[in-house]
Design a protein around this motif. Structure first.
Motif, mmCIF file in Angstrom:
data_model
loop_
_atom_site.group_PDB
_atom_site.id
_atom_site.type_symbol
_atom_site.label_atom_id
_atom_site.label_comp_id
_atom_site.label_asym_id
_atom_site.label_seq_id
_atom_site.Cartn_x
_atom_site.Cartn_y
_atom_site.Cartn_z
ATOM 1 N N ALA A 166 -6.480 -10.125 9.868
ATOM 2 C CA ALA A 166 -5.188 -10.772 10.156
ATOM 3 C C ALA A 166 -3.934 -9.596 10.242
ATOM 4 O O ALA A 166 -3.301 -9.864 10.870
ATOM 5 C CB ALA A 166 -4.975 -11.672 8.909
ATOM 6 N N VAL A 167 -3.975 -8.626 9.416
ATOM 7 C CA VAL A 167 -2.950 -7.491 9.735
ATOM 8 C C VAL A 167 -3.250 -6.794 10.952
ATOM 9 O O VAL A 167 -2.229 -6.451 11.762
ATOM 10 C CB VAL A 167 -3.037 -6.489 8.597
ATOM 11 C CG1 VAL A 167 -2.226 -5.419 8.736
ATOM 12 C CG2 VAL A 167 -2.704 -7.312 7.311
ATOM 13 N N GLY A 200 -9.780 1.715 4.696
ATOM 14 C CA GLY A 200 -10.765 0.762 5.444
ATOM 15 C C GLY A 200 -10.831 -0.743 4.970
ATOM 16 O O GLY A 200 -11.692 -1.528 5.504
ATOM 17 N N ARG A 201 -9.758 -1.041 4.350
ATOM 18 C CA ARG A 201 -9.909 -2.469 3.634
ATOM 19 C C ARG A 201 -8.824 -3.326 4.219
ATOM 20 O O ARG A 201 -8.528 -4.374 3.952
ATOM 21 C CB ARG A 201 -9.789 -2.561 2.329
ATOM 22 C CG ARG A 201 -11.014 -1.712 1.508
ATOM 23 C CD ARG A 201 -11.135 -1.922 -0.006
ATOM 24 N NE ARG A 201 -9.802 -1.350 -0.579
ATOM 25 C CZ ARG A 201 -9.533 -0.077 -1.005
ATOM 26 N NH1 ARG A 201 -10.743 0.527 -0.845
ATOM 27 N NH2 ARG A 201 -8.648 0.506 -1.625
ATOM 28 N N HIS A 252 0.754 -1.406 0.073
ATOM 29 C CA HIS A 252 0.053 0.041 -0.007
ATOM 30 C C HIS A 252 0.668 1.134 -0.011
ATOM 31 O O HIS A 252 0.369 2.350 0.021
ATOM 32 C CB HIS A 252 -0.823 0.058 1.272
ATOM 33 C CG HIS A 252 -1.916 -1.179 1.368
ATOM 34 N ND1 HIS A 252 -2.994 -0.992 0.362
ATOM 35 C CD2 HIS A 252 -1.976 -2.379 1.840
ATOM 36 C CE1 HIS A 252 -3.901 -2.445 0.361
ATOM 37 N NE2 HIS A 252 -3.030 -3.039 1.527
ATOM 38 N N GLY A 253 2.172 1.179 -0.050
ATOM 39 C CA GLY A 253 2.931 2.462 -0.135
ATOM 40 C C GLY A 253 4.441 2.020 0.204
ATOM 41 O O GLY A 253 4.835 0.974 0.780
ATOM 42 N N GLU A 254 5.226 3.028 -0.170
ATOM 43 C CA GLU A 254 6.737 3.011 0.322
ATOM 44 C C GLU A 254 6.908 3.076 1.855
ATOM 45 O O GLU A 254 6.136 3.662 2.458
ATOM 46 C CB GLU A 254 7.487 4.158 -0.397
ATOM 47 C CG GLU A 254 7.385 4.058 -1.901
ATOM 48 C CD GLU A 254 8.235 2.801 -2.697
ATOM 49 O OE1 GLU A 254 8.994 2.291 -1.959
ATOM 50 O OE2 GLU A 254 7.704 2.264 -3.616
ATOM 51 N N MET A 280 -0.877 2.771 15.236
ATOM 52 C CA MET A 280 -0.582 1.836 13.974
ATOM 53 C C MET A 280 -1.672 1.416 13.079
ATOM 54 O O MET A 280 -1.904 1.212 12.222
ATOM 55 C CB MET A 280 0.456 0.591 14.417
ATOM 56 C CG MET A 280 1.736 0.863 14.611
ATOM 57 S SD MET A 280 2.891 -0.410 14.621
ATOM 58 C CE MET A 280 2.438 -1.086 16.506
ATOM 59 N N ILE A 281 -2.769 0.944 14.052
ATOM 60 C CA ILE A 281 -3.940 0.384 13.513
ATOM 61 C C ILE A 281 -4.768 1.555 12.997
ATOM 62 O O ILE A 281 -5.256 1.249 11.944
ATOM 63 C CB ILE A 281 -4.855 -0.038 14.884
ATOM 64 C CG1 ILE A 281 -4.363 -1.235 15.402
ATOM 65 C CG2 ILE A 281 -6.254 -0.441 14.487
ATOM 66 C CD1 ILE A 281 -4.703 -1.965 16.691
ATOM 67 N N GLU A 282 -4.738 2.681 13.467
ATOM 68 C CA GLU A 282 -5.409 3.737 12.564
ATOM 69 C C GLU A 282 -4.750 4.074 11.498
ATOM 70 O O GLU A 282 -5.386 4.243 10.466
ATOM 71 C CB GLU A 282 -5.187 5.182 13.683
ATOM 72 C CG GLU A 282 -5.845 6.300 13.092
ATOM 73 C CD GLU A 282 -6.095 7.462 14.112
ATOM 74 O OE1 GLU A 282 -5.498 8.466 13.712
ATOM 75 O OE2 GLU A 282 -6.230 7.484 15.177
#
Length: 233
Positions: free
Chosen positions: A84-85, A79-80, A37-39, A69-71
């Motif tokens: 598991a992450v 929101g996807r 999802h990103g660098e 981290m969760i936010e």
């Protein structure tokens, strides 16, 4: 002549024991979980933004870091983020909370040589339970005359604590690795500020060294502290 010292305050994280190192390792794990999802630099920057805006809500410490981290994961993935992450982020936070304490070189020796001659106070920010756990595991607890776990370190904080545990800021010294939290506000309160740099310092704790301040000192490590204290008196 400077007033004699009666009280010495010590920061905890990255002054007496390792701390930021474990945050960096966890951040690397976090960015690897979201690599698609990103660098890494972008993900780290977004996480830092979340930490900054959440300080007023969660305060300092591992629990606030985990929530940030969760936010960030939710925001980055719109929101996807897979459950598991989130589970792996929570597991990483629990691992940090359970990690053994690693005291830094010269910490015990410096405290042992100063204890009994001065009032020794631990002044630290962070989560109450986690800081109490680390102090207990460090084996250094018996060397302190008092322990203060505060939500923020400001000049008013040092004025209050050095009056409570000593003869006021002018007779006190604060030792720590954070210029922003340990040194600059302590000097502003009227005490000595002794900066002991750590190789890793959180971005939100950076500040300019107050090199022109008469009560500012910089040491390479805690092994130099006792000589400095004795020279000051």
């Amino acid at each position: 002549m400077a007033p004699p010292l009666s009280t010495i305050g010590f920061d905890a994280d990255d002054t007496l024991w390792q701390n930021e190192h474990f945050y960096r390792l966890t951040e690397e794990h976090f960015t690897s979980l979201l690599a698609e999802h990103g660098e890494r630099e972008v993900l780290s920057s977004r996480l830092l933004e979340a930490e900054r805006r959440n300080l007023g809500l969660y305060g300092y410490g591992i629990k606030g870091f985990t929530l940030s981290m969760i936010e960030t994961a939710i925001e980055i993935t719109e929101g996807r983020v897979p459950v598991a992450v989130i589970e792996r982020i929570l597991a990483a936070g629990r691992e940090m909370l359970n990690h053994p304490v690693e005291t830094l070189p010269h910490a015990r020796e410096a405290l042992e040589r100063l204890a009994g001659r001065y009032r020794i106070v631990l002044i630290t920010k962070g989560d109450l339970f986690d800081q109490e756990r680390k102090l207990a595991q460090s084996g250094l607890g018996d060397l302190f005359d008092a322990v203060e776990i505060v939500s923020e370190k400001s000049p008013a904080t040092y004025e209050r604590l050095f009056a409570r545990h000593g003869d006021g800021p002018e007779h006190s010294m604060m030792v720590g690795n954070s210029l922003k939290s340990d040194i600059v506000p302590a000097i502003a309160a009227g005490s000595w500020g002794v900066y002991v740099p750590h190789a890793l310092t959180w971005a939100l704790e950076h500040a300019e060294e107050p090199v022109s301040a008469a009560r500012f000192r910089r040491l390479a490590h805690l092994g130099e502290l006792v000589d400095l204290v004795e020279a000051i008196g």
